[in-house]
Design an enzyme around this catalytic site. Structure first.
Site, PDB file in Angstrom:
ATOM      1  CG  ASP A 103      -5.564   4.469   0.475  1.00  0.00           C
ATOM      2  OD1 ASP A 103      -4.606   4.720  -0.265  1.00  0.00           O
ATOM      3  OD2 ASP A 103      -5.724   3.381   1.075  1.00  0.00           O
ATOM      4  CG  ASP A 210      -2.252   3.430  -4.106  1.00  0.00           C
ATOM      5  OD1 ASP A 210      -2.262   2.402  -3.416  1.00  0.00           O
ATOM      6  OD2 ASP A 210      -2.411   3.421  -5.350  1.00  0.00           O
ATOM      7  CD  GLU A 267       1.234   0.448  -1.855  1.00  0.00           C
ATOM      8  OE1 GLU A 267       0.839  -0.714  -1.844  1.00  0.00           O
ATOM      9  OE2 GLU A 267       0.909   1.258  -2.735  1.00  0.00           O
ATOM     10  CG  HIS A 344      -5.908  -2.923   0.960  1.00  0.00           C
ATOM     11  ND1 HIS A 344      -4.945  -2.134   1.577  1.00  0.00           N
ATOM     12  CD2 HIS A 344      -5.877  -2.603  -0.348  1.00  0.00           C
ATOM     13  CE1 HIS A 344      -4.363  -1.370   0.665  1.00  0.00           C
ATOM     14  NE2 HIS A 344      -4.917  -1.625  -0.515  1.00  0.00           N
ATOM     15  CG  ASP A 345      -2.789  -4.309  -1.645  1.00  0.00           C
ATOM     16  OD1 ASP A 345      -3.957  -4.326  -2.071  1.00  0.00           O
ATOM     17  OD2 ASP A 345      -2.048  -3.300  -1.707  1.00  0.00           O
TER      18      ASP A 345
END
Ligand code: TEU
Ligand code: CA
Length: 576
Positions: A103, A210, A267, A344-345
């Site tokens: 990430d 990210d 993202e 994960h969000d």
């Protein structure tokens, strides 16, 4: 593989398995997942039929935002392991033919990063300009005010006053995540070296990037339009997403990545037009390999605050439109897309889009969602636990079980604004129980032993394991041919076998107005795939394709004995 696919980039026909290090597998009983835990699970991961693992941040961090606040890109968070452990992991993945991506979190660092420590030390620090500092404004009464009304993604002002140097710094996420100043070329170079090349040289195969559209802010830092008159902060996505220099930065970044032939998946929140998305993912633009669009996972979320919403907040037509917008990216273009319903969000997909009301419907709807994901075009992402149909934390759990800063901020804000009104707090909990990021962060359910086999029995996991782990776990499902896990393995294999249809085929919706059933086709030159999914808990009719072709082969089904009508949450995939 169909001859048409030879020569395609490896990442297009890949299935990527996302790992959240804190919650995957704890090897030493301290209650926190770790890299040796991942190492010990590599055979399980390969057994799923996936090609790549994506590791959420494992860098050194004070963990205010679970590692998305990086204090040192070139070090590993000690409870997760060491640099040597990471080198072993990269090696062991490659030995098994698995690739590994990390990430890349470079919109902001932690306030503990030495760059920020230096930046905040004085106005004349050589690193002052590495972050975004602005003087205060003063209102008519002489009261100090932040430079503008932007709201942080996690609520509250996006600006924090620094007593020592008497200026504000920008943080689009939490206070402890100051935004890096990408306008500064020296800073960008340091980011590329420390966050990217350090790991590329160790052999990682790429990055999930990210918040990839937030590096360039609108340079005048104007106030955002007032959408929420009751508040002194306003949602400002249009002013800090997709800013004027973003594509210049990504080209520069791509020059570094391409030396290593690294893949990237960015993202991309708050970008809703096809043209806007294509700027990031058209091959000719040389920016990113692909992006995550938020259309699907944002369904049902509130506009001003994610959790300020009435459940479920979406209809099947909304879902179809969301799927269409991600599928259309590759229709007649040189771009590439992704398929995902969890990360994960997000809350768990079965709880949001399927049904967790009874065990039977849970299993069936988890398989139906697997059918949808597996038959959509783009690179496929499976989030840990999704392959066994894990669900959201139970309704009975109180706010004390939630650990995410975003959840806690929202609960505290509600409590403050409503003066602890029990009805409003109850509403907040209902929404959090549906949408909180915590649900995906519950420990992975490996077996029916204490702590779900995530940690040793004497350990206290950092998040409480779900109460249902005796029924939903890897060990049970590995032995059961009719389990969600077995079904995912079957779908992953089918996806490889029919890649030209499932991964690359052209998507078309057949029943747009239907609010219960979703039917669509995927086409290649020679074949058609026909998919029918019942998103309701009642039996439904569905229309087969109007075709002279009578040769229908049922490739996948999630019930024993399919009839004329689709049963509740039944799905079917036919080859025509
Ligand atoms: O998320 C960025 C983002 O825009 C959202 O997914 C956001 O976290 C969510 O809407 C809040 O409810 C990325 C990471 O995936 C997330 O975990 C980090 O917290 C965030 O960036 C900051 O680095
Ligand atoms: Ca551990």
């Amino acid at each position: 593989m169909s001859p048409a696919l030879v020569g395609e980039k490896w990442w297009k026909n890949s299935i990527i398995y996302q790992i959240y290090p804190a919650s995957f597998k704890d090897s030493n009983g301290d209650g926190i997942g770790d890299i040796p835990g991942i190492l010990s699970s590599l055979d399980y991961i390969t057994s799923l039929g996936v090609d790549v693992i994506w590791l959420c941040p494992m860098y050194d961090s004070p963990q205010i935002d679970m590692g998305y606040d990086v204090a040192d890109y070139e070090n590993v968070y000690a409870p997760y392991g060491t640099i040597q452990d990471m080198e072993t992991l990269i090696d062991e993945c490659h030995k098994r033919g698995l690739r590994i991506i990390l990430d890349l979190v470079v919109n902001h660092t932690s306030d503990q990063h030495k760059w920020f420590q230096e930046s905040r030390s004085s106005k004349t620090s050589p690193k002052r300009d590495w972050y975004i500092w602005k003087p205060a404004k003063y209102d008519a009464n002489g009261n100090r005010q932040p430079p503008n009304n932007w709201r942080s993604v996690f609520g509250g002002s996006a600006w924090e006053w620094d007593e020592k140097t008497e200026e504000y710094y920008l943080h689009l996420f939490c206070v402890e995540q100051p935004d890096v100043n990408w306008e500064n070329a020296e800073t960008r170079k340091a980011v590329y070296e420390s966050a990217m090349e350090f790991w590329l040289q160790k052999g990682v195969d790429g990055f999930r990037v990210d918040t990839v559209n937030m590096y360039s802010k609108h340079p005048d830092y104007a106030n955002a339009p007032i959408l929420d008159p009751k508040s002194d902060t306003q949602p400002a996505f249009s002013l800090f997403c997709n800013g004027p220099r973003i594509h210049e930065y990504l080209s520069e970044m791509n020059n570094v990545l391409s030396k290593y032939d690294a893949m990237t998946v960015g993202e991309l929140p708050n970008t809703h037009t096809l043209e806007g998305v294509l700027r990031y993912v058209s091959a000719a633009e040389k920016q990113l390999s692909m992006v995550f669009q938020f259309d699907l996972v944002d369904l049902g979320q509130g506009k001003d605050y994610k959790y300020l919403t009435t459940l479920p907040g979406w209809t099947l037509r909304d879902l179809k439109a969301a799927v269409k917008s991600t599928q259309d990216i590759i229709n007649g273009t040189d771009a590439w897309t992704t398929v995902f319903m969890e990360n994960h969000d997000q809350g768990r997909s079965v709880s949001r889009f399927g049904s967790d009301k009874t065990p039977e419907l849970r299993v069936r709807s988890a398989k139906m969602l697997a059918m949808m994901q597996s038959t959509l075009s783009g690179t496929q992402f499976i989030y840990q636990g999704q392959e066994i149909g894990m669900v959201n934390a139970p309704k009975e759990w109180t706010i004390d079980e939630y650990k995410d800063i975003d959840s806690i901020n929202y609960y505290q804000m509600t409590s403050k604004v409503t003066n602890n009104d029990p009805v409003e707090l109850e509403k907040a909990m209902t929404s959090l129980q549906h949408l909180a990021r915590d649900h995906s962060r519950l420990p992975m359910q490996w077996n029916a032993e204490a702590n779900a086999g995530f940690s040793s029995s004497s350990a206290k996991p950092w998040m409480r394991p779900h109460d249902n782990y005796p029924e939903i776990n890897v060990k049970l499902q590995e032995k059961d041919n009719s389990s969600v896990l077995s079904f995912w393995k079957q779908m992953n294999a089918l996806r490889k076998q029919y890649a030209d249809l499932m991964v690359f085929g052209l998507f078309e919706i057949l029943d747009e107005p239907n609010q219960s059933v979703f039917t669509y086709t995927k086409k290649s030159q020679d074949y058609t795939l026909f998919v029918a999914l019942n998103f309701s808990d009642k039996a439904q009719k569905f229309e087969k394709l109007d075709t002279a072709q009578s040769d229908w082969k049922l490739l996948a089904s999630n019930i024993e004995d399919p009839q004329e009508e689709l049963q509740a949450f039944e799905g079917r995939v036919y080859l025509v």
